[in-house]
Enzyme design. Structure first.
Site, mmCIF file in Angstrom:
data_model
loop_
_atom_site.group_PDB
_atom_site.id
_atom_site.type_symbol
_atom_site.label_atom_id
_atom_site.label_comp_id
_atom_site.label_asym_id
_atom_site.label_seq_id
_atom_site.Cartn_x
_atom_site.Cartn_y
_atom_site.Cartn_z
ATOM 1 N N GLY A 11 -29.143 -15.067 6.874
ATOM 2 C CA GLY A 11 -27.904 -14.681 7.555
ATOM 3 C C GLY A 11 -26.793 -15.547 6.987
ATOM 4 O O GLY A 11 -26.843 -16.776 7.106
ATOM 5 N N GLY A 13 -23.497 -15.239 7.729
ATOM 6 C CA GLY A 13 -22.303 -14.991 8.531
ATOM 7 C C GLY A 13 -21.621 -16.295 8.913
ATOM 8 O O GLY A 13 -21.616 -17.263 8.134
ATOM 9 N N ASN A 14 -21.082 -16.316 10.144
ATOM 10 C CA ASN A 14 -20.313 -17.499 10.569
ATOM 11 C C ASN A 14 -21.171 -18.753 10.655
ATOM 12 O O ASN A 14 -20.806 -19.798 10.131
ATOM 13 C CB ASN A 14 -19.666 -17.226 11.932
ATOM 14 N N GLY A 16 -24.274 -19.106 9.389
ATOM 15 C CA GLY A 16 -24.922 -19.312 8.085
ATOM 16 C C GLY A 16 -24.013 -20.056 7.118
ATOM 17 O O GLY A 16 -24.445 -20.994 6.436
ATOM 18 N N ARG A 86 -22.538 -12.030 20.116
ATOM 19 C CA ARG A 86 -21.941 -11.367 21.290
ATOM 20 C C ARG A 86 -20.473 -11.034 21.060
ATOM 21 O O ARG A 86 -19.787 -11.699 20.290
ATOM 22 C CB ARG A 86 -21.993 -12.329 22.485
ATOM 23 N N ILE A 122 -32.066 -19.311 15.403
ATOM 24 C CA ILE A 122 -30.812 -19.435 16.167
ATOM 25 C C ILE A 122 -30.426 -18.100 16.807
ATOM 26 O O ILE A 122 -29.774 -18.058 17.851
ATOM 27 C CB ILE A 122 -29.661 -19.945 15.254
ATOM 28 N N SER A 123 -30.834 -16.994 16.210
ATOM 29 C CA SER A 123 -30.420 -15.657 16.674
ATOM 30 C C SER A 123 -30.722 -15.462 18.165
ATOM 31 O O SER A 123 -31.745 -15.924 18.673
ATOM 32 C CB SER A 123 -31.161 -14.573 15.879
ATOM 33 N N ARG A 155 -22.595 -29.527 24.647
ATOM 34 C CA ARG A 155 -21.485 -29.024 25.470
ATOM 35 C C ARG A 155 -21.354 -29.869 26.740
ATOM 36 O O ARG A 155 -20.267 -30.301 27.119
ATOM 37 C CB ARG A 155 -21.727 -27.545 25.809
ATOM 38 N N HIS A 179 -32.059 -20.182 26.947
ATOM 39 C CA HIS A 179 -30.676 -20.237 26.468
ATOM 40 C C HIS A 179 -29.906 -19.048 27.046
ATOM 41 O O HIS A 179 -29.648 -18.065 26.370
ATOM 42 C CB HIS A 179 -30.673 -20.199 24.937
HETATM 43 N N1 LIG Z 1 -29.029 -20.266 19.676
HETATM 44 C C1 LIG Z 1 -27.766 -20.544 19.901
HETATM 45 O O1 LIG Z 1 -27.439 -21.531 20.549
HETATM 46 C C2 LIG Z 1 -26.690 -19.648 19.329
HETATM 47 C C3 LIG Z 1 -25.341 -20.066 19.333
HETATM 48 C C4 LIG Z 1 -24.388 -19.216 18.769
HETATM 49 C C5 LIG Z 1 -24.762 -17.982 18.225
HETATM 50 N N2 LIG Z 1 -26.075 -17.617 18.261
HETATM 51 C C6 LIG Z 1 -26.539 -16.344 17.681
HETATM 52 O O2 LIG Z 1 -26.697 -16.510 16.271
HETATM 53 C C7 LIG Z 1 -26.625 -15.228 15.632
HETATM 54 C C8 LIG Z 1 -25.698 -15.299 14.431
HETATM 55 O O3 LIG Z 1 -24.379 -15.582 14.835
HETATM 56 P P1 LIG Z 1 -23.172 -15.540 13.753
HETATM 57 O O4 LIG Z 1 -21.957 -15.918 14.498
HETATM 58 O O5 LIG Z 1 -23.548 -16.281 12.521
HETATM 59 O O6 LIG Z 1 -23.138 -13.951 13.443
HETATM 60 P P2 LIG Z 1 -22.541 -13.241 12.136
HETATM 61 O O7 LIG Z 1 -22.393 -11.798 12.472
HETATM 62 O O8 LIG Z 1 -21.351 -13.962 11.636
HETATM 63 O O9 LIG Z 1 -23.719 -13.398 11.044
HETATM 64 C C9 LIG Z 1 -24.956 -12.782 11.172
HETATM 65 C C10 LIG Z 1 -25.387 -12.343 9.786
HETATM 66 O O10 LIG Z 1 -26.723 -11.837 9.848
HETATM 67 C C11 LIG Z 1 -26.810 -10.836 8.832
HETATM 68 N N3 LIG Z 1 -27.989 -10.007 8.976
HETATM 69 C C12 LIG Z 1 -28.169 -8.882 9.715
HETATM 70 N N4 LIG Z 1 -29.405 -8.375 9.510
HETATM 71 C C13 LIG Z 1 -30.023 -9.192 8.622
HETATM 72 C C14 LIG Z 1 -31.304 -9.203 8.015
HETATM 73 N N5 LIG Z 1 -32.211 -8.278 8.295
HETATM 74 N N6 LIG Z 1 -31.586 -10.190 7.148
HETATM 75 C C15 LIG Z 1 -30.682 -11.142 6.869
HETATM 76 N N7 LIG Z 1 -29.454 -11.195 7.414
HETATM 77 C C16 LIG Z 1 -29.128 -10.222 8.276
HETATM 78 C C17 LIG Z 1 -25.485 -10.081 8.988
HETATM 79 O O11 LIG Z 1 -25.225 -9.275 7.858
HETATM 80 C C18 LIG Z 1 -24.503 -11.216 9.189
HETATM 81 O O12 LIG Z 1 -23.937 -11.652 7.969
HETATM 82 C C19 LIG Z 1 -26.182 -14.253 16.736
HETATM 83 O O13 LIG Z 1 -27.305 -13.559 17.222
HETATM 84 C C20 LIG Z 1 -25.615 -15.175 17.812
HETATM 85 O O14 LIG Z 1 -25.679 -14.594 19.089
HETATM 86 C C21 LIG Z 1 -27.033 -18.419 18.800
#
Ligand SMILES: NC(=O)c1ccc[n+]([C@@H]2O[C@H](COP(=O)([O-])OP(=O)(O)OC[C@H]3O[C@@H](n4cnc5c(N)ncnc54)[C@H](O)[C@@H]3O)[C@@H](O)[C@H]2O)c1
Length: 312
Positions: A11, A13-14, A16, A86, A122-123, A155, A179
């Site tokens: 991943g 994204g943000n 990652g 979310r 983390i997801s 936090r 969580h």
């Molecule tokens: N555990 C925690 O405390 C916590 C805190 C914040 C966010 N999160 C979760 O972390 C996750 C990611 O958040 P983010 O802000 O980085 O989201 P984001 O949308 O910026 O990034 C997620 C990335 O995952 C990629 N992705 C989708 N399917 C995929 C696959 N099969 N293989 C590889 N990559 C794939 C997407 O293309 C995207 O680039 C979310 O589910 C969010 O809810 C968890």
């Protein structure tokens, strides 16, 4: 010959991107930033930007952006953020059906390519996703862990430090449980360098901090339209570092319980020790009857989600 560690981030994204920035800056090893083919350009672009950042800041980590699982092969640490975050008004549980499919796909690939890795999930919804990932990969429970408690505790640490007017460095927080809204800020274990916070703060103020901690993720989603990423990334990097450098850190993490705290076949946030063996042990602490009741409620909410996952 010792070799550099390899850290695969699933991943790009943000979170990652921030994980890659931190891992490189701390020179934890070489970094692979993986995403789906439609986002390969983003992964490659972030990787190149971060390598150029290394020229300015003076780090030597190699960073590769890719959509090819072969590039992740043999990773020492894998951090999974694949999935959707979310949007305002959503709960983490609303992400279940979409992220479950993604986690299953990630798990199948990790099983083939990264069988010796320490995997940090983390997801969201976190506890159900880490459970599913362990199930799909069949990896040992010590090698699959979820990141939530370090972030939720951070936090609470901030809110307590600001309320008490003390340095953040002296506040020792502890947040356990799932969580989600049912997480359990364990106030009996929160101290300012050993001084119980309960003796330093009025009950109504402490209750407000507990409530703000439980809603801490949602507060940021409401402001930004998406979830937090700086603190979540730092929290996972702290866990990765504990594993890579055998630090034996005691951290609240989602770990697989087989009887601990009375829970069986369940991932939930509990205090663990992370070292070279991964999750080396789950530390069982005494809880007040109120805290245990809250933890049981949280475990019930996680179990409901896991049961819902089995039907999807
Ligand atoms: N555990 C925690 O405390 C916590 C805190 C914040 C966010 N999160 C979760 O972390 C996750 C990611 O958040 P983010 O802000 O980085 O989201 P984001 O949308 O910026 O990034 C997620 C990335 O995952 C990629 N992705 C989708 N399917 C995929 C696959 N099969 N293989 C590889 N990559 C794939 C997407 O293309 C995207 O680039 C979310 O589910 C969010 O809810 C968890």
């Amino acid at each position: 010959m010792p070799r550099r560690h390899k850290i695969a981030l699933i991943g790009a994204g943000n979170i990652g991107g921030e994980l890659a920035a931190l891992a490189a800056r701390e020179e934890l090893g070489d970094v692979v930033l993986f995403d789906i083919p439609e986002k390969e350009g983003v992964a490659k672009g972030k990787a190149l930007d971060l390598e150029q950042n290394g020229s300015v800041l003076g780090y030597d980590s190699h960073i590769t952006g890719t959509a090819n699982w072969d590039d992740c092969a043999g990773a020492d640490v894998v951090i999974v953020t694949a999935g959707v975050p979310r949007k305002p008004g959503m709960s983490r549980d609303d992400l279940l059906s979409i992220n479950l499919k993604i986690i299953r796909n990630v798990g199948e690939n990790l099983k083939q390519k990264c069988k010796d890795a320490f995997v940090i999930v983390i997801s969201n919804p976190l506890d159900a996703m880490v459970y599913e990932l362990k199930k799909v990969t069949g990896f040992q429970k010590s090698k699959v862990v979820g990141m939530a408690g370090v972030l939720d505790s951070a936090r609470m640490q901030l809110f307590l430090a600001r309320e008490l007017g003390v340095s953040i460095k002296d506040v020792r927080p502890m947040v356990l449980g799932g969580h989600g809204d049912t997480m359990v800020p364990v106030t009996s274990y929160c101290t300012v360098n050993g001084v119980p916070v309960k003796t330093l703060i009025a009950k109504d103020k402490l209750d407000a901090i507990v409530a703000r901690t439980a809603g801490g993720g949602g507060e940021i989603v409401k402001l930004m339209g998406t979830s937090a990423y700086y603190a979540p990334a730092s929290a996972a990097i702290q866990m990765a570092r504990a594993y890579l450098y055998d630090e034996k850190r005691l951290l609240p993490c989602a770990a697989y319980c087989e009887g601990e705290y009375g829970y069986k076949d369940l991932y939930i946030g509990v205090p663990v020790v992370i070292g070279a063996g991964g999750v080396e042990k789950i530390v069982q602490i005494e809880l007040t009857s109120d805290e245990k009741a809250m933890l049981d409620k949280s475990a019930g909410a996680v179990r409901e989600l896991v049961e819902a996952s089995k039907k999807l």
